[in-house]
Design a protein around this motif. Structure first.
Motif, PDB file in Angstrom:
ATOM      1  N   PHE A 116     152.169   1.098  22.556  1.00  0.00           N
ATOM      2  CA  PHE A 116     152.381   2.396  22.965  1.00  0.00           C
ATOM      3  C   PHE A 116     151.369   3.271  22.415  1.00  0.00           C
ATOM      4  O   PHE A 116     151.131   3.254  21.139  1.00  0.00           O
ATOM      5  CB  PHE A 116     153.645   2.821  22.566  1.00  0.00           C
ATOM      6  CG  PHE A 116     154.173   4.238  22.837  1.00  0.00           C
ATOM      7  CD1 PHE A 116     154.749   4.592  23.938  1.00  0.00           C
ATOM      8  CD2 PHE A 116     153.963   4.989  21.696  1.00  0.00           C
ATOM      9  CE1 PHE A 116     155.011   5.872  24.405  1.00  0.00           C
ATOM     10  CE2 PHE A 116     154.436   6.442  22.111  1.00  0.00           C
ATOM     11  CZ  PHE A 116     154.925   7.058  23.198  1.00  0.00           C
ATOM     12  N   HIS A 117     150.681   4.060  23.014  1.00  0.00           N
ATOM     13  CA  HIS A 117     149.638   5.103  22.592  1.00  0.00           C
ATOM     14  C   HIS A 117     150.404   6.320  22.333  1.00  0.00           C
ATOM     15  O   HIS A 117     150.498   7.003  21.379  1.00  0.00           O
ATOM     16  CB  HIS A 117     148.688   5.171  23.526  1.00  0.00           C
ATOM     17  CG  HIS A 117     147.674   4.134  23.656  1.00  0.00           C
ATOM     18  ND1 HIS A 117     146.425   3.850  24.630  1.00  0.00           N
ATOM     19  CD2 HIS A 117     147.649   2.943  22.883  1.00  0.00           C
ATOM     20  CE1 HIS A 117     145.808   2.790  24.211  1.00  0.00           C
ATOM     21  NE2 HIS A 117     146.373   2.376  23.144  1.00  0.00           N
ATOM     22  N   TYR A 118     150.929   6.908  23.503  1.00  0.00           N
ATOM     23  CA  TYR A 118     151.762   8.196  23.410  1.00  0.00           C
ATOM     24  C   TYR A 118     152.461   8.414  24.773  1.00  0.00           C
ATOM     25  O   TYR A 118     152.090   7.911  25.618  1.00  0.00           O
ATOM     26  CB  TYR A 118     150.753   9.279  22.972  1.00  0.00           C
ATOM     27  CG  TYR A 118     149.724   9.733  24.198  1.00  0.00           C
ATOM     28  CD1 TYR A 118     149.971  10.652  25.363  1.00  0.00           C
ATOM     29  CD2 TYR A 118     148.486   9.204  24.281  1.00  0.00           C
ATOM     30  CE1 TYR A 118     149.408  11.107  26.243  1.00  0.00           C
ATOM     31  CE2 TYR A 118     147.642   9.460  25.541  1.00  0.00           C
ATOM     32  CZ  TYR A 118     148.113  10.437  26.219  1.00  0.00           C
ATOM     33  OH  TYR A 118     147.238  10.628  27.526  1.00  0.00           O
ATOM     34  N   ALA A 119     153.222   9.621  24.788  1.00  0.00           N
ATOM     35  CA  ALA A 119     154.056   9.860  25.918  1.00  0.00           C
ATOM     36  C   ALA A 119     154.028  11.474  25.924  1.00  0.00           C
ATOM     37  O   ALA A 119     153.906  12.228  24.991  1.00  0.00           O
ATOM     38  CB  ALA A 119     155.177   9.347  26.180  1.00  0.00           C
ATOM     39  N   TYR A 142     141.662  12.760  23.747  1.00  0.00           N
ATOM     40  CA  TYR A 142     143.018  12.944  22.839  1.00  0.00           C
ATOM     41  C   TYR A 142     143.159  11.632  22.161  1.00  0.00           C
ATOM     42  O   TYR A 142     143.272  11.326  20.995  1.00  0.00           O
ATOM     43  CB  TYR A 142     143.986  13.435  23.533  1.00  0.00           C
ATOM     44  CG  TYR A 142     145.339  13.222  22.875  1.00  0.00           C
ATOM     45  CD1 TYR A 142     145.614  14.105  21.674  1.00  0.00           C
ATOM     46  CD2 TYR A 142     146.463  12.451  23.350  1.00  0.00           C
ATOM     47  CE1 TYR A 142     146.782  14.123  20.944  1.00  0.00           C
ATOM     48  CE2 TYR A 142     147.656  12.346  22.640  1.00  0.00           C
ATOM     49  CZ  TYR A 142     147.568  13.227  21.541  1.00  0.00           C
ATOM     50  OH  TYR A 142     148.950  12.933  20.823  1.00  0.00           O
ATOM     51  N   PHE A 143     143.346  10.622  22.974  1.00  0.00           N
ATOM     52  CA  PHE A 143     143.742   9.323  22.527  1.00  0.00           C
ATOM     53  C   PHE A 143     142.965   8.288  23.523  1.00  0.00           C
ATOM     54  O   PHE A 143     143.634   8.136  24.561  1.00  0.00           O
ATOM     55  CB  PHE A 143     145.127   9.202  22.382  1.00  0.00           C
ATOM     56  CG  PHE A 143     145.656   8.251  21.545  1.00  0.00           C
ATOM     57  CD1 PHE A 143     146.034   8.628  20.240  1.00  0.00           C
ATOM     58  CD2 PHE A 143     146.017   6.894  21.959  1.00  0.00           C
ATOM     59  CE1 PHE A 143     146.433   7.781  19.232  1.00  0.00           C
ATOM     60  CE2 PHE A 143     146.439   6.172  20.853  1.00  0.00           C
ATOM     61  CZ  PHE A 143     146.822   6.413  19.731  1.00  0.00           C
ATOM     62  N   PHE A 235     138.277   7.969  20.625  1.00  0.00           N
ATOM     63  CA  PHE A 235     138.930   9.182  20.211  1.00  0.00           C
ATOM     64  C   PHE A 235     140.429   8.824  19.911  1.00  0.00           C
ATOM     65  O   PHE A 235     141.156   8.126  20.710  1.00  0.00           O
ATOM     66  CB  PHE A 235     138.883  10.440  21.331  1.00  0.00           C
ATOM     67  CG  PHE A 235     137.537  10.673  21.813  1.00  0.00           C
ATOM     68  CD1 PHE A 235     137.032  11.631  21.114  1.00  0.00           C
ATOM     69  CD2 PHE A 235     136.893  10.279  22.847  1.00  0.00           C
ATOM     70  CE1 PHE A 235     135.507  11.997  21.618  1.00  0.00           C
ATOM     71  CE2 PHE A 235     135.648  10.332  23.432  1.00  0.00           C
ATOM     72  CZ  PHE A 235     135.295  11.351  22.745  1.00  0.00           C
ATOM     73  N   GLN A 236     140.890   9.611  18.782  1.00  0.00           N
ATOM     74  CA  GLN A 236     142.223   9.203  18.308  1.00  0.00           C
ATOM     75  C   GLN A 236     142.749  10.487  17.363  1.00  0.00           C
ATOM     76  O   GLN A 236     142.240  10.466  16.032  1.00  0.00           O
ATOM     77  CB  GLN A 236     142.307   7.863  17.457  1.00  0.00           C
ATOM     78  CG  GLN A 236     143.476   7.450  17.106  1.00  0.00           C
ATOM     79  CD  GLN A 236     143.556   6.274  16.512  1.00  0.00           C
ATOM     80  OE1 GLN A 236     143.031   5.178  16.797  1.00  0.00           O
ATOM     81  NE2 GLN A 236     144.356   5.963  15.146  1.00  0.00           N
ATOM     82  N   GLU A 237     143.541  11.106  18.026  1.00  0.00           N
ATOM     83  CA  GLU A 237     144.175  12.354  17.273  1.00  0.00           C
ATOM     84  C   GLU A 237     145.323  11.783  16.384  1.00  0.00           C
ATOM     85  O   GLU A 237     145.334  10.667  16.416  1.00  0.00           O
ATOM     86  CB  GLU A 237     144.773  13.484  18.186  1.00  0.00           C
ATOM     87  CG  GLU A 237     143.653  13.960  19.036  1.00  0.00           C
ATOM     88  CD  GLU A 237     142.529  14.995  18.221  1.00  0.00           C
ATOM     89  OE1 GLU A 237     142.973  15.299  17.231  1.00  0.00           O
ATOM     90  OE2 GLU A 237     141.354  15.190  18.593  1.00  0.00           O
ATOM     91  N   GLU A 238     145.912  12.862  15.576  1.00  0.00           N
ATOM     92  CA  GLU A 238     146.855  12.746  14.997  1.00  0.00           C
ATOM     93  C   GLU A 238     148.094  11.604  15.562  1.00  0.00           C
ATOM     94  O   GLU A 238     148.245  11.927  16.522  1.00  0.00           O
ATOM     95  CB  GLU A 238     147.633  13.693  14.474  1.00  0.00           C
ATOM     96  CG  GLU A 238     148.844  13.693  13.330  1.00  0.00           C
ATOM     97  CD  GLU A 238     149.356  14.964  12.905  1.00  0.00           C
ATOM     98  OE1 GLU A 238     150.457  14.858  12.282  1.00  0.00           O
ATOM     99  OE2 GLU A 238     148.606  15.784  13.289  1.00  0.00           O
TER     100      GLU A 238
END
Length: 253
Positions: A116-119, A142-143, A235-238
């Motif tokens: 999972f990366h983000y939602a 962003y990711f 790219f990988q934000e918090e």
């Protein structure tokens, strides 16, 4: 999953999977979404930190939401991220095996290799929802992994079509990286009808966007980005809650 589904995704860069999620899943998700929207509207700090105001967005980009007075919509959310932190129900809701299975099949790997990366929740409220410009997801800052071994699943909570600003796509554009998003032929654009409970899979190189929602129908969509374990990121934000977890570790959150 039928092998034809994978072939369609490979050829066109998108695929609609029908009736993936149950009515009970949809109702629970709508309840959880209503909760995080309330948190944003009442200025809850976490919701505010992880959200984008529809009003501020409309003021900053009036061309994306013509005719809408953003000053009246400052407390209305457009995007809300880090949903697992805001409502723990999203842990079980986004653990649904079919979502991870779709990602594994389209990325041609084992389900245990999917992370999972983000939602986020992206909203186009009835009558005031903004347009989403033409873009490719592999351009995001962003990711974003270095390669194209990731995808996004769009999960509409109401039926989604051209009428209510549903996602539009340019079939095959994932195979033509030189295609100019500023000079698209309208005949090349498709508008998939995606019902609540369906899942729309989008290739990271596919050109897609959407018009404003001026209908009397809501259009709330949960967007989930999945990838393959071990990928390097441009790219990988918090990291938000659950990021880089496999399904097994996601469930254990």
């Amino acid at each position: 999953m039928n092998p034809a589904n994978t072939a369609c995704y490979s050829t066109h860069g998108f695929q609609v999977f029908r009736r993936v999620l149950s009515p009970s899943w949809l109702q629970c998700t709508r309840d959880a979404v209503a909760s995080i929207i309330r948190q944003y509207r009442t200025n809850a700090p976490l919701a505010q930190r992880n959200g984008v105001s529809l009003g501020e967005f409309s003021l900053a980009k009036p061309e994306r939401n013509p005719g809408i007075d953003g000053s009246k919509l400052i407390h209305e959310p457009y995007i809300i991220g880090d949903m697992l932190t805001l409502d723990r129900r999203f842990v079980s809701l986004l653990s649904e095996y079919p979502l991870w299975s779709i990602a594994a099949n389209l990325l041609e790997t084992q389900a245990g290799n999917i992370i999972f990366h983000y939602a986020n929740l992206t909203r186009k409220p009835a009558g005031i929802g903004p347009a989403i410009s033409w873009h490719r997801d592999n351009e995001n800052t962003y990711f974003c992994p270095e390669g194209d071994d990731f995808l996004r699943l769009l999960i509409p909570l109401q039926d989604m079509s051209q009428e209510n600003g549903g996602t539009a796509v340019v079939p095959g554009s994932h195979l033509n990286h030189s295609m100019d998003k500023h000079t698209l032929d309208k005949d090349a654009i498709a508008h998939p009808d995606v019902e609540a409970g369906d899942v729309l899979a989008i290739h990271p190189c596919l050109l897609h966007g959407g018009s404003p929602n001026r209908s009397d129908r809501e259009r709330d969509v949960i967007i989930v980005q999945f990838g393959i374990a071990g990928a390097r990121f441009r790219f990988q934000e918090e990291l938000e809650t659950g990021a880089l977890h496999t399904r097994a570790t996601f469930i254990a959150l």
